[in-house]
Design an enzyme around this catalytic site. Structure first.
Site, PDB file in Angstrom:
ATOM      1  N   LYS A 172       0.848  -1.184   0.000  1.00  0.00           N
ATOM      2  CA  LYS A 172       0.000   0.000   0.000  1.00  0.00           C
ATOM      3  C   LYS A 172       0.888   1.241   0.000  1.00  0.00           C
ATOM      4  O   LYS A 172       1.462   1.623   1.026  1.00  0.00           O
ATOM      5  CB  LYS A 172      -0.909   0.048   1.238  1.00  0.00           C
ATOM      6  CG  LYS A 172      -1.984   1.148   1.122  1.00  0.00           C
ATOM      7  CD  LYS A 172      -2.373   1.747   2.440  1.00  0.00           C
ATOM      8  CE  LYS A 172      -1.520   2.912   2.848  1.00  0.00           C
ATOM      9  NZ  LYS A 172      -1.661   4.124   1.984  1.00  0.00           N
ATOM     10  N   GLU A 247       9.645   2.013  11.035  1.00  0.00           N
ATOM     11  CA  GLU A 247      10.658   3.057  10.869  1.00  0.00           C
ATOM     12  C   GLU A 247       9.897   4.365  10.848  1.00  0.00           C
ATOM     13  O   GLU A 247       9.122   4.623   9.940  1.00  0.00           O
ATOM     14  CB  GLU A 247      11.451   2.843   9.575  1.00  0.00           C
ATOM     15  CG  GLU A 247      12.798   3.558   9.569  1.00  0.00           C
ATOM     16  CD  GLU A 247      12.669   5.054   9.364  1.00  0.00           C
ATOM     17  OE1 GLU A 247      13.060   5.813  10.284  1.00  0.00           O
ATOM     18  OE2 GLU A 247      12.183   5.480   8.302  1.00  0.00           O
ATOM     19  N   CYS A 281      12.941  11.734   7.063  1.00  0.00           N
ATOM     20  CA  CYS A 281      13.011  11.293   8.458  1.00  0.00           C
ATOM     21  C   CYS A 281      14.396  11.549   9.027  1.00  0.00           C
ATOM     22  O   CYS A 281      14.558  11.703  10.247  1.00  0.00           O
ATOM     23  CB  CYS A 281      12.636   9.821   8.574  1.00  0.00           C
ATOM     24  SG  CYS A 281      13.581   8.719   7.518  1.00  0.00           S
ATOM     25  N   GLU A 382       8.899  16.726  15.830  1.00  0.00           N
ATOM     26  CA  GLU A 382       9.246  16.642  14.408  1.00  0.00           C
ATOM     27  C   GLU A 382       8.346  17.571  13.602  1.00  0.00           C
ATOM     28  O   GLU A 382       7.120  17.477  13.671  1.00  0.00           O
ATOM     29  CB  GLU A 382       9.093  15.203  13.907  1.00  0.00           C
ATOM     30  CG  GLU A 382       9.539  15.026  12.465  1.00  0.00           C
ATOM     31  CD  GLU A 382       9.460  13.585  11.995  1.00  0.00           C
ATOM     32  OE1 GLU A 382      10.356  13.147  11.261  1.00  0.00           O
ATOM     33  OE2 GLU A 382       8.486  12.892  12.366  1.00  0.00           O
TER      34      GLU A 382
END
Length: 493
Positions: A172, A247, A281, A382
């Site tokens: 996906k 992750e 990231c 973040e």
């Protein structure tokens, strides 16, 4: 262009499915439509993958690897075309897009090599006339959920080790960047990958992703995305006793010591903070700098940032492209306002670009805050955009403490000429990746990729370590003594 699901080696109709547009973030022009699949499409894809898995696993691993070599050659042939498509749908500048496609090429050839390894272990038995070994065994059907910021690279980190290990998968991709998944599915078809081995189902995470996680025939889930979503996946997967590889987020820092090469540090910071418009990231969002060089570093950073050109990533002269969509702009704007309210000093940037030629796309200025305190929100959360915080420290020990104070643990960096400081830092920084005299980004595919704390759950993408996600260890004992031997019972006598 109307994108279709790829299930069981066939392209499926979107006749009964809702579709949404795929737009170019540089100018908001529509590129394609993508279906929002239902649980029924997921069920069909999982059934196709399950049906194909046993026969795929029985193909010798070196022969499975041959398909990866073919995929690698196809990626190489189509590199420029794929890079252009990637830039159009994701926004990153074309130079970075070419690099991402190259990462997929490298991963194909690297994982193909594992087809002649997939090493287990042989070990002496404690009993006479007995042989002991361990081997890697495939797990079954794998569910892959990938993000929009690296739509080819991360997909290859996950799918290629899964394939060479003998698994089949249902993938996906993010709804923002489905065209790269569509192009990959075409490559799977072109190289003759057996029907059902690779399946692509487009749709929302709440529908397609959740169904993959809950489906009893999906044995492994590999996810890259936000820590919030990853935590929910871990919880849901745990209820179903699935192997879950995560992750997730990062709040990565570059440490600059007083003895650093400041010009090199500036280059590393600018590339890490503003490449991919900060949407990595591994992006550097904190600079932890020694007080003796803070002012000089800030001045050099601002000078370098003023040279950056912003615009459509297809223009070779541009160094920063758009962010992915309007929601990303709103989030970045929100954090900039929070930084101001917290008392941080805005050095440069700080706003969306809304006048021509930027008014049709989603652009944000490279932004730097200074006088940032470590407990400020902008230093802890973040942001996922081109926003950088500068934090002053007195020494290496404080720098390491500040680096380790966030809930994430993906990537960190130190610039120094002092070998003693460097070795202390690489020992004590609590991230899964540590760079020395380089920025926080730029992973190589033959090393493990992933992080600690809120960034991951102990698994790794890329490198040989990725095989651990997609294999089970099977221990095998062969007793050729002709009699019953009872291990510790007999050895203890």
């Amino acid at each position: 262009m109307e994108l279709q699901n790829f299930i069981g080696g066939k392209w499926t109709s979107n006749e009964e499915l809702e579709t949404i547009p795929v737009v170019n973030p540089a100018n908001n022009e529509q590129l394609a439509t993508v279906p929002l699949s239902t649980k029924q499409q997921v069920a069909k894809a999982v059934a196709a993958a399950k049906k194909a898995q046993r026969s795929w696993a029985r193909i010798p691993a070196p022969k499975r690897a041959d398909y990866l070599y073919e995929i690698g050659h196809k990626l190489k042939e189509k590199k420029e075309y794929l890079a252009q498509v990637l830039t159009k749908e994701m926004g990153k500048v074309i130079e970075e897009a070419r690099g991402e496609v190259q990462e997929g090429i490298d991963m194909a050839f690297y994982m193909a090599g594992e087809g002649r390894r997939l090493f287990g272990e042989t070990t002496p038995s404690e009993l006479a006339d007995k042989f002991a070994m361990s081997v890697r065994a495939p797990i079954g059907v794998v569910g892959l959920i990938t993000p929009w910021n690296f739509p080819i690279a991360i997909a290859t980190w996950k799918s290629f080790p899964a394939l060479v290990a003998g698994n089949t998968f249902v993938w996906k991709p993010a709804t923002e960047t489905p065209m790269m998944a569509y192009e990959m599915a075409k490559i799977f078809e072109e190289v003759g990958l057996p029907d059902g081995v690779a399946n692509v189902v487009f749709g929302a995470g709440s529908t397609v992703g959740t169904e993959l996680i809950e489906h009893p025939d999906v044995k492994v889930i590999s996810f890259t995305g936000s820590t919030e979503t990853g935590s929910k996946i871990a919880e849901l997967g745990g209820r179903h006793l699935k192997k879950v590889s995560l992750e997730m987020g990062g709040k990565n820092a570059v440490i600059v010591m007083e003895d650093a090469d400041l010009q090199l540090a500036v280059e590393g910071i600018v590339w890490s903070a503003f490449g991919t418009a900060g949407q990595r990231c591994t992006a550097c969002s904190r600079v932890i700098v020694h007080k003796d060089v803070k002012n000089k570093l800030q001045q050099m950073l601002v000078e370098e940032i003023r040279k950056l050109t912003i615009g459509d990533g297809l223009d070779e002269d541009n160094k920063i492209g758009p962010v992915i969509n309007g929601a990303a702009l709103e989030k970045i704007n929100h954090y900039v306002q929070v930084g101001k309210q917290e008392g941080a000093t805005l050095l440069i940037g700080g706003k969306s670009l809304t006048s021509p030629p930027y008014n049709k796309g989603f652009y944000f200025e490279p932004t730097v805050f200074t006088n940032v305190k470590n407990d400020m929100i902008i230093a802890q959360e973040e942001i996922f955009g081109p926003v950088l915080s500068i934090i002053e420290v007195a020494d290496l020990e404080e720098a390491i403490e500040v680096n380790n104070s966030v809930k994430f643990g993906l990537s960190s960096s130190i610039f120094s000429r002092d070998v003693n400081k460097i070795f202390k830092a690489q020992r004590d920084l609590d991230t899964g990746i540590v760079y020395v005299n380089a920025g926080t980004t730029g992973a190589e595919i033959h090393l493990p990729f992933g992080g600690t704390k809120g960034t991951g759950n102990g698994h790794r993408d890329s490198g040989q370590a990725a095989l651990d996600v997609y294999t089970e260890w099977k221990s095998i004992y062969v007793d050729y003594s002709g009699k019953l031997q009872r291990a510790q019972i007999d050895t203890g006598n």
